[in-house]
Design a protein around this motif. Structure first.
Motif, PDB file in Angstrom:
ATOM      1  N   ASP A 330      28.635  33.537  47.871  1.00  0.00           N
ATOM      2  CA  ASP A 330      29.198  33.898  49.173  1.00  0.00           C
ATOM      3  C   ASP A 330      28.466  33.133  50.263  1.00  0.00           C
ATOM      4  OD1 ASP A 330      30.946  35.790  48.021  1.00  0.00           O
ATOM      5  OD2 ASP A 330      29.340  37.292  48.000  1.00  0.00           O
ATOM      6  N   GLU A 331      29.183  32.819  51.333  1.00  0.00           N
ATOM      7  CA  GLU A 331      28.561  32.094  52.437  1.00  0.00           C
ATOM      8  C   GLU A 331      28.698  32.872  53.745  1.00  0.00           C
ATOM      9  OE1 GLU A 331      32.757  31.145  53.373  1.00  0.00           O
ATOM     10  OE2 GLU A 331      31.606  31.399  51.532  1.00  0.00           O
ATOM     11  N   THR A 332      27.691  32.746  54.592  1.00  0.00           N
ATOM     12  CA  THR A 332      27.717  33.284  55.943  1.00  0.00           C
ATOM     13  C   THR A 332      27.297  32.172  56.885  1.00  0.00           C
ATOM     14  OG1 THR A 332      27.075  35.483  55.160  1.00  0.00           O
ATOM     15  CG2 THR A 332      26.798  35.029  57.507  1.00  0.00           C
ATOM     16  N   VAL A 333      28.065  31.989  57.965  1.00  0.00           N
ATOM     17  CA  VAL A 333      27.776  30.933  58.926  1.00  0.00           C
ATOM     18  C   VAL A 333      27.583  31.552  60.305  1.00  0.00           C
ATOM     19  CG1 VAL A 333      28.574  28.766  59.963  1.00  0.00           C
ATOM     20  CG2 VAL A 333      29.189  29.308  57.598  1.00  0.00           C
ATOM     21  N   LEU A 334      26.454  31.242  60.928  1.00  0.00           N
ATOM     22  CA  LEU A 334      26.171  31.710  62.286  1.00  0.00           C
ATOM     23  C   LEU A 334      26.055  30.514  63.221  1.00  0.00           C
ATOM     24  CD1 LEU A 334      23.452  34.440  61.618  1.00  0.00           C
ATOM     25  CD2 LEU A 334      25.893  34.799  62.062  1.00  0.00           C
ATOM     26  N   VAL A 335      26.752  30.579  64.348  1.00  0.00           N
ATOM     27  CA  VAL A 335      26.608  29.546  65.382  1.00  0.00           C
ATOM     28  C   VAL A 335      25.386  29.906  66.216  1.00  0.00           C
ATOM     29  CG1 VAL A 335      27.662  28.407  67.361  1.00  0.00           C
ATOM     30  CG2 VAL A 335      29.078  29.105  65.419  1.00  0.00           C
ATOM     31  N   GLN A 336      24.373  29.037  66.199  1.00  0.00           N
ATOM     32  CA  GLN A 336      23.114  29.320  66.881  1.00  0.00           C
ATOM     33  C   GLN A 336      22.928  28.547  68.174  1.00  0.00           C
ATOM     34  OE1 GLN A 336      21.890  31.924  65.878  1.00  0.00           O
ATOM     35  NE2 GLN A 336      20.617  31.782  64.067  1.00  0.00           N
ATOM     36  N   GLY A 337      23.873  27.679  68.495  1.00  0.00           N
ATOM     37  CA  GLY A 337      23.779  26.930  69.738  1.00  0.00           C
ATOM     38  C   GLY A 337      24.950  25.991  69.873  1.00  0.00           C
ATOM     39  N   GLY A 338      25.159  25.509  71.094  1.00  0.00           N
ATOM     40  CA  GLY A 338      26.257  24.574  71.303  1.00  0.00           C
ATOM     41  C   GLY A 338      26.283  24.044  72.723  1.00  0.00           C
ATOM     42  N   ALA A 339      26.882  22.874  72.867  1.00  0.00           N
ATOM     43  CA  ALA A 339      27.045  22.266  74.191  1.00  0.00           C
ATOM     44  C   ALA A 339      28.300  21.414  74.174  1.00  0.00           C
ATOM     45  CB  ALA A 339      25.829  21.414  74.558  1.00  0.00           C
ATOM     46  N   GLN A 340      28.831  21.160  75.347  1.00  0.00           N
ATOM     47  CA  GLN A 340      30.020  20.337  75.504  1.00  0.00           C
ATOM     48  C   GLN A 340      29.626  18.900  75.845  1.00  0.00           C
ATOM     49  OE1 GLN A 340      31.825  22.608  74.110  1.00  0.00           O
ATOM     50  NE2 GLN A 340      33.542  22.559  75.534  1.00  0.00           N
ATOM     51  N   SER A 341      30.567  18.004  75.738  1.00  0.00           N
ATOM     52  CA  SER A 341      30.399  16.695  76.360  1.00  0.00           C
ATOM     53  C   SER A 341      30.778  16.850  77.836  1.00  0.00           C
ATOM     54  CB  SER A 341      31.283  15.641  75.693  1.00  0.00           C
ATOM     55  OG  SER A 341      32.650  16.019  75.774  1.00  0.00           O
ATOM     56  N   GLU A 375      22.951  18.703  76.057  1.00  0.00           N
ATOM     57  CA  GLU A 375      22.412  19.540  77.149  1.00  0.00           C
ATOM     58  C   GLU A 375      23.449  20.605  77.474  1.00  0.00           C
ATOM     59  OE1 GLU A 375      21.141  21.487  79.906  1.00  0.00           O
ATOM     60  OE2 GLU A 375      19.741  19.788  79.885  1.00  0.00           O
ATOM     61  N   ASP A 376      23.018  21.873  77.482  1.00  0.00           N
ATOM     62  CA  ASP A 376      24.032  22.916  77.638  1.00  0.00           C
ATOM     63  C   ASP A 376      24.438  23.196  79.069  1.00  0.00           C
ATOM     64  OD1 ASP A 376      21.859  24.433  78.484  1.00  0.00           O
ATOM     65  OD2 ASP A 376      22.221  26.089  77.096  1.00  0.00           O
ATOM     66  N   ALA A 377      23.820  22.516  80.056  1.00  0.00           N
ATOM     67  CA  ALA A 377      24.370  22.572  81.415  1.00  0.00           C
ATOM     68  C   ALA A 377      25.783  22.014  81.457  1.00  0.00           C
ATOM     69  CB  ALA A 377      23.475  21.799  82.383  1.00  0.00           C
ATOM     70  N   THR A 378      26.172  21.304  80.402  1.00  0.00           N
ATOM     71  CA  THR A 378      27.540  20.772  80.321  1.00  0.00           C
ATOM     72  C   THR A 378      28.582  21.882  80.351  1.00  0.00           C
ATOM     73  OG1 THR A 378      27.276  20.696  77.906  1.00  0.00           O
ATOM     74  CG2 THR A 378      26.895  18.652  79.136  1.00  0.00           C
ATOM     75  N   PHE A 379      28.257  23.065  79.834  1.00  0.00           N
ATOM     76  CA  PHE A 379      29.191  24.189  79.935  1.00  0.00           C
ATOM     77  C   PHE A 379      29.461  24.517  81.399  1.00  0.00           C
ATOM     78  CE2 PHE A 379      27.967  25.386  75.500  1.00  0.00           C
ATOM     79  CZ  PHE A 379      29.240  25.526  74.984  1.00  0.00           C
ATOM     80  N   MET A 380      28.416  24.505  82.215  1.00  0.00           N
ATOM     81  CA  MET A 380      28.569  24.805  83.638  1.00  0.00           C
ATOM     82  C   MET A 380      29.312  23.686  84.352  1.00  0.00           C
ATOM     83  SD  MET A 380      24.877  26.523  84.543  1.00  0.00           S
ATOM     84  CE  MET A 380      24.259  27.927  83.600  1.00  0.00           C
ATOM     85  N   MET A 381      28.944  22.439  84.037  1.00  0.00           N
ATOM     86  CA  MET A 381      29.638  21.302  84.639  1.00  0.00           C
ATOM     87  C   MET A 381      31.127  21.357  84.332  1.00  0.00           C
ATOM     88  SD  MET A 381      26.880  18.270  83.798  1.00  0.00           S
ATOM     89  CE  MET A 381      27.892  16.964  84.569  1.00  0.00           C
ATOM     90  N   GLU A 382      31.446  21.609  83.070  1.00  0.00           N
ATOM     91  CA  GLU A 382      32.851  21.651  82.660  1.00  0.00           C
ATOM     92  C   GLU A 382      33.620  22.737  83.390  1.00  0.00           C
ATOM     93  OE1 GLU A 382      34.773  21.401  78.328  1.00  0.00           O
ATOM     94  OE2 GLU A 382      33.979  23.382  78.755  1.00  0.00           O
ATOM     95  N   ARG A 383      33.041  23.936  83.504  1.00  0.00           N
ATOM     96  CA  ARG A 383      33.738  25.040  84.168  1.00  0.00           C
ATOM     97  C   ARG A 383      33.981  24.722  85.641  1.00  0.00           C
ATOM     98  NH1 ARG A 383      34.420  30.551  83.160  1.00  0.00           N
ATOM     99  NH2 ARG A 383      34.539  29.819  81.008  1.00  0.00           N
ATOM    100  N   VAL A 384      32.967  24.178  86.316  1.00  0.00           N
ATOM    101  CA  VAL A 384      33.129  23.829  87.729  1.00  0.00           C
ATOM    102  C   VAL A 384      34.213  22.774  87.911  1.00  0.00           C
ATOM    103  CG1 VAL A 384      31.984  22.748  89.715  1.00  0.00           C
ATOM    104  CG2 VAL A 384      30.782  24.481  88.370  1.00  0.00           C
ATOM    105  N   GLN A 385      34.192  21.752  87.074  1.00  0.00           N
ATOM    106  CA  GLN A 385      35.189  20.676  87.182  1.00  0.00           C
ATOM    107  C   GLN A 385      36.588  21.171  86.850  1.00  0.00           C
ATOM    108  OE1 GLN A 385      33.118  17.994  84.548  1.00  0.00           O
ATOM    109  NE2 GLN A 385      32.302  16.768  86.232  1.00  0.00           N
ATOM    110  N   GLN A 386      36.702  22.079  85.885  1.00  0.00           N
ATOM    111  CA  GLN A 386      38.010  22.633  85.545  1.00  0.00           C
ATOM    112  C   GLN A 386      38.630  23.382  86.720  1.00  0.00           C
ATOM    113  OE1 GLN A 386      37.092  25.026  82.105  1.00  0.00           O
ATOM    114  NE2 GLN A 386      37.577  23.388  80.650  1.00  0.00           N
ATOM    115  N   GLN A 387      37.782  23.920  87.579  1.00  0.00           N
ATOM    116  CA  GLN A 387      38.249  24.688  88.733  1.00  0.00           C
ATOM    117  C   GLN A 387      38.420  23.820  89.976  1.00  0.00           C
ATOM    118  OE1 GLN A 387      36.231  29.014  87.741  1.00  0.00           O
ATOM    119  NE2 GLN A 387      35.003  27.492  88.815  1.00  0.00           N
TER     120      GLN A 387
END
Length: 441
Positions: A330-341, A375-387
């Motif tokens: 059996d397998e279990t997968v946990l996402v422990q981090g992530g960032a956008q371009s 760099e995970d500030a990309t999540f913030m950059m992306e959200r601001v730009q999307q708006q």
């Protein structure tokens, strides 16, 4: 007014050094920045900012890579023993160590946000007598935690900016938000602040980093080429058995993990841009005559774009699940981090360049420079730009004693003056950008 506040930054510089060395000495890694966040929140409150902290700025279910509860509680206790204000630490219980400070000017204008990360690395700092923090008494006293990437300076720059902007509040327009983010290392913290709505009303967004290549006096207006990434922990569960007497009764989790590691590195790369995968840890087994019933992989994917990274993740999941089926585990997968371009907003680059030109000590201004990493500030950059907002990621060069993530990492602290002055300029003249801000959707 211009000359006066520049002089004020210079007068504040000894305090900047004191703050930075205090954060360095009491380094705290991701999601346990109790003492650091408490000091930040306390100072912002004392200066008159509206402070939001803890679960008000962190979405519980969007956090990634949160340590076990026992570790969180242990670190909270240590922070209190090291002088953290109990009033603020109570707001951060459970590892919700985010802080924002808001300055409402009461005058029309955009909402401008500045983001600063606070966490240290899981690294033992050098005790070599030639290492300046050791020689002068601010080496980290917290075992296995060290500011080896400059986040102690980032937090300090944020506080310096906050102090000066409050003094200049009569010259500001709109709304200023200072974001102090936990858990950037391992790209674990920014998404939870985004999901909590922290940047939902932001028109202009600035993040920054010191070092990373440029020399002291060089300013990069926009880092580009951030790789999207996903950090995965995989656990395989099989059945233990005697390797000699009953091998047919076992289900070998080690072999499943080993096969997965090989096949993960065999994933076809993407033709649309750079793609990466790396299995950095494989742990399994307890004895040579026991069929291993458990195994753990720690791996990451990266992509030049978020789409390419999503492709790598999808292919990785196919391999992870497929090898589980092959070996009957059996397998279990946990996402422990992530960032956008993310890419800096083109319209912000000349604006930042014009602000940096006015800063004493700036010798060279670079419009764009490749960031290479993630760099995970990309999540913030992306959200601001999307708006419809504008966002960029600045780099302030500095002389380094050793490379980032090295046990003897240290900086030329003069970079903090340059960074504070540049960011103050960026906050003072945002009315120049109002005509080019995109209409909010």
């Amino acid at each position: 007014m211009k000359t006066q506040w520049l002089d004020d930054v210079d007068l504040l510089y000894p305090t900047l050094v004191e703050w930075r060395r205090d954060f360095h000495k009491y380094a705290e890694s991701g999601w346990v920045e109790y003492r650091t966040a408490a000091k930040v929140a306390g100072l912002l409150s004392d200066w008159g900012y509206e402070v939001k902290a803890g679960k008000k700025v962190i979405h519980e279910h969007a956090r990634m890579g949160v340590p076990p509860l026992a570790f969180l509680q242990e670190q909270e206790k240590r922070a209190l023993e090291q002088g953290a204000d109990p009033k603020w630490v109570a707001r951060f219980q459970g590892g919700f160590t985010g802080v924002t400070g808001i300055l409402e000017t009461g005058r029309p204008g955009p909402t401008v946000a500045f983001r600063f990360d606070m966490d240290a690395l899981d690294l033992e700092e050098s005790s070599n007598e030639q290492h300046l923090p050791e020689a002068t008494g601010f080496r980290s006293i917290n075992a296995g935690m060290m500011h080896a990437c400059g986040h102690d300076a980032h937090t300090t720059i944020g506080l310096g900016l906050a102090r000066i902007l409050m003094q200049l509040r009569e010259h500001l327009n709109g709304r200023v938000m200072l974001i102090f983010q936990p858990a950037e290392e391992g790209v674990r913290g920014a998404k939870s602040m985004v999901e909590a709505g922290v940047v939902d009303d932001v028109d202009l967004f600035f993040a920054c980093h010191i070092g990373t290549g440029p020399s002291l006096g060089e300013v990069v207006c926009g880092a580009n080429g951030f790789l999207s990434t996903t950090k995965l922990d995989v656990t395989y569960r099989g059945v233990a058995s005697h390797a000699g007497a009953r091998p047919e009764e076992g289900k070998n989790a080690l072999l499943a993990a080993a096969a997965a590691a090989l096949h993960l590195h065999g994933i076809s790369r993407h033709s649309d841009g750079a793609s990466r995968i790396n299995v950095g840890v494989l742990t399994a087994g307890s004895g040579r005559n026991i069929i291993p019933d458990s195994a753990t992989l720690k791996l990451e994917t990266r992509g030049e774009t978020s789409t390419i990274n999503a492709y790598m993740v999808e292919q990785a999941m196919n391999v992870i699940r497929g090898t589980a089926v092959m070996y009957g585990v059996d397998e279990t997968v946990l996402v422990q981090g992530g960032a956008q371009s993310a890419e800096p907003s083109e319209a912000l680059i000349p604006y930042i360049r014009n602000q940096a030109k006015q800063v004493p000590g700036v010798k060279r201004i670079i419009d764009l420079q490749s960031a290479l990493g993630s760099e995970d500030a990309t999540f913030m950059m992306e959200r601001v730009q999307q708006q419809g907002g504008l966002a960029s990621y600045l780099i302030f060069g500095t002389t380094l004693a050793a490379g980032h993530h090295h046990e003897r990492f240290d900086i030329d602290e003069d970079v903090m003056k340059i960074a504070v002055k540049t960011l103050v300029h960026c906050a003072l003249h945002t009315d120049q950008l109002t005509p080019i801000l995109h209409a909010k959707p």
